[in-house]
Design an enzyme around this catalytic site. Structure first.
Site, PDB file in Angstrom:
ATOM      1  N   SER A   7       0.831  -1.214   0.000  1.00 19.73           N
ATOM      2  CA  SER A   7       0.000   0.000   0.000  1.00 19.73           C
ATOM      3  C   SER A   7       0.867   1.267   0.000  1.00 19.73           C
ATOM      4  CB  SER A   7      -0.970   0.004   1.186  1.00 19.73           C
ATOM      5  OG  SER A   7      -0.303   0.188   2.407  1.00 19.73           O
ATOM      6  N   ASN A   8       2.023   1.213   0.637  1.00 24.04           N
ATOM      7  CA  ASN A   8       2.912   2.381   0.574  1.00 24.04           C
ATOM      8  C   ASN A   8       3.500   2.547  -0.820  1.00 24.04           C
ATOM      9  OD1 ASN A   8       3.384   4.000   3.169  1.00 24.04           O
ATOM     10  ND2 ASN A   8       3.292   1.888   3.908  1.00 24.04           N
ATOM     11  N   HIS A 101       8.312   3.467   9.194  1.00 25.01           N
ATOM     12  CA  HIS A 101       8.058   2.568  10.321  1.00 25.01           C
ATOM     13  C   HIS A 101       6.767   3.015  11.013  1.00 25.01           C
ATOM     14  CE1 HIS A 101       8.950  -0.186  13.571  1.00 25.01           C
ATOM     15  NE2 HIS A 101       8.568   0.778  14.389  1.00 25.01           N
ATOM     16  N   ASP A 137      15.632   0.206  12.983  1.00 24.46           N
ATOM     17  CA  ASP A 137      14.638   1.244  13.288  1.00 24.46           C
ATOM     18  C   ASP A 137      15.254   2.377  14.116  1.00 24.46           C
ATOM     19  OD1 ASP A 137      12.692  -0.233  11.916  1.00 24.46           O
ATOM     20  OD2 ASP A 137      12.101  -1.313  13.726  1.00 24.46           O
TER      21      ASP A 137
HETATM   22  C1  GAR Z   1       3.671  -0.424   6.782  1.00 23.18           C
HETATM   23  O1  GAR Z   1       2.802  -0.163   7.856  1.00 23.18           O
HETATM   24  C2  GAR Z   1       5.090  -0.048   7.141  1.00 23.18           C
HETATM   25  O2  GAR Z   1       5.153   1.081   7.948  1.00 23.18           O
HETATM   26  C3  GAR Z   1       5.529  -1.286   7.883  1.00 23.18           C
HETATM   27  O3  GAR Z   1       5.010  -2.354   7.159  1.00 23.18           O
HETATM   28  C4  GAR Z   1       3.788  -1.937   6.556  1.00 23.18           C
HETATM   29  C5  GAR Z   1       3.861  -2.264   5.086  1.00 23.18           C
HETATM   30  O4  GAR Z   1       2.621  -2.092   4.473  1.00 23.18           O
HETATM   31  N1  GAR Z   1       6.944  -1.345   7.964  1.00 23.18           N
HETATM   32  C6  GAR Z   1       7.590  -1.856   9.010  1.00 23.18           C
HETATM   33  O5  GAR Z   1       7.035  -2.347   9.977  1.00 23.18           O
HETATM   34  C7  GAR Z   1       9.110  -1.795   8.899  1.00 23.18           C
HETATM   35  N2  GAR Z   1       9.704  -2.002  10.177  1.00 23.18           N
HETATM   36  P1  GAR Z   1       2.501  -1.961   2.898  1.00 23.18           P
HETATM   37  O6  GAR Z   1       3.190  -3.198   2.304  1.00 23.18           O
HETATM   38  O7  GAR Z   1       1.028  -1.981   2.649  1.00 23.18           O
HETATM   39  O8  GAR Z   1       3.151  -0.697   2.486  1.00 23.18           O
END
Ligand code: GAR
Length: 185
Positions: A7-8, A101, A137
């Protein structure tokens, strides 16, 4: 760089024109990640480096760096990339390797951040974009976005609200890099 849902990645891609950067490729350690499907659907260059094909983390990271160096990005954004990266890899891209994060670092590094924030009684929560160093992190913080935790809120509800903030913050930060507003020099 992605591992999962993507999603990011979608937010970064959709907001690229308004923020003035271009996504030149997507690298995944997970060949079946929904993020990879999205990238292919969008016609983005996709490189798969499956960590399970390598005997050691070093070998995996050498292969990862080869793909990245072939793409030759100015900035690398970890967007739900869920492998810890070693000192050599991180050092190679020092100052241009970003991560998002889902907490207000330095609070709640690691996994399961939303449940842990709720369990601690935190009144505020959010997300952080930081430079990646070999402190997991723990690299220098570039930007944060926050919200007030609602009374009785579930981890899932909180996660969804933070994710919406992530989707606004990360493109904005990459835009700052593109405009030369952010540098470690
Ligand atoms: C997001 O919430 C990101 O912040 C987190 O994983 C998710 C990925 O979602 N990242 C971490 O926890 C890294 N330590 P996405 O695949 O839908 O972007």
């Amino acid at each position: 760089m992605v591992s999962g849902r993507g999603s990011n990645l979608r937010a970064l891609h959709e907001k690229a024109p308004e923020q003035g950067y271009v996504i030149i490729g997507v690298v995944s350690n997970n060949p079946t990640a929904p993020a990879v499907d999205y990238a292919r659907d969008q016609g983005l260059a996709v490189r798969i480096v499956d960590h399970r094909q390598f005997a050691t983390r070093d070998a995996f990271e050498v292969a990862l760096a080869a793909e990245l160096d072939d793409l030759a990005p100015d900035v690398i954004a970890l967007a739900g990339f869920l492998r810890v990266l070693g000192t050599d890899f991180v050092g190679r891209y020092r100052g241009r390797l970003l991560n998002i994060h889902p907490s207000l670092l330095p609070a709640f590094p690691g996994l399961d951040t939303h449940r842990r924030a709720l369990a601690s009684g935190a009144r505020f929560h959010g997300a952080t974009v930081h430079l990646v160093t070999d402190a997991v992190d723990g690299g220098p913080i570039i930007a944060q976005t926050g919200l007030t935790v609602n009374p009785g809120e579930s981890p899932a509800a909180l996660a969804a609200r933070v994710l919406t903030l992530e989707h606004a913050l990360y493109p904005y930060v990459l835009g700052g890099f593109a405009r030369g507003e952010t540098s470690d020099r």
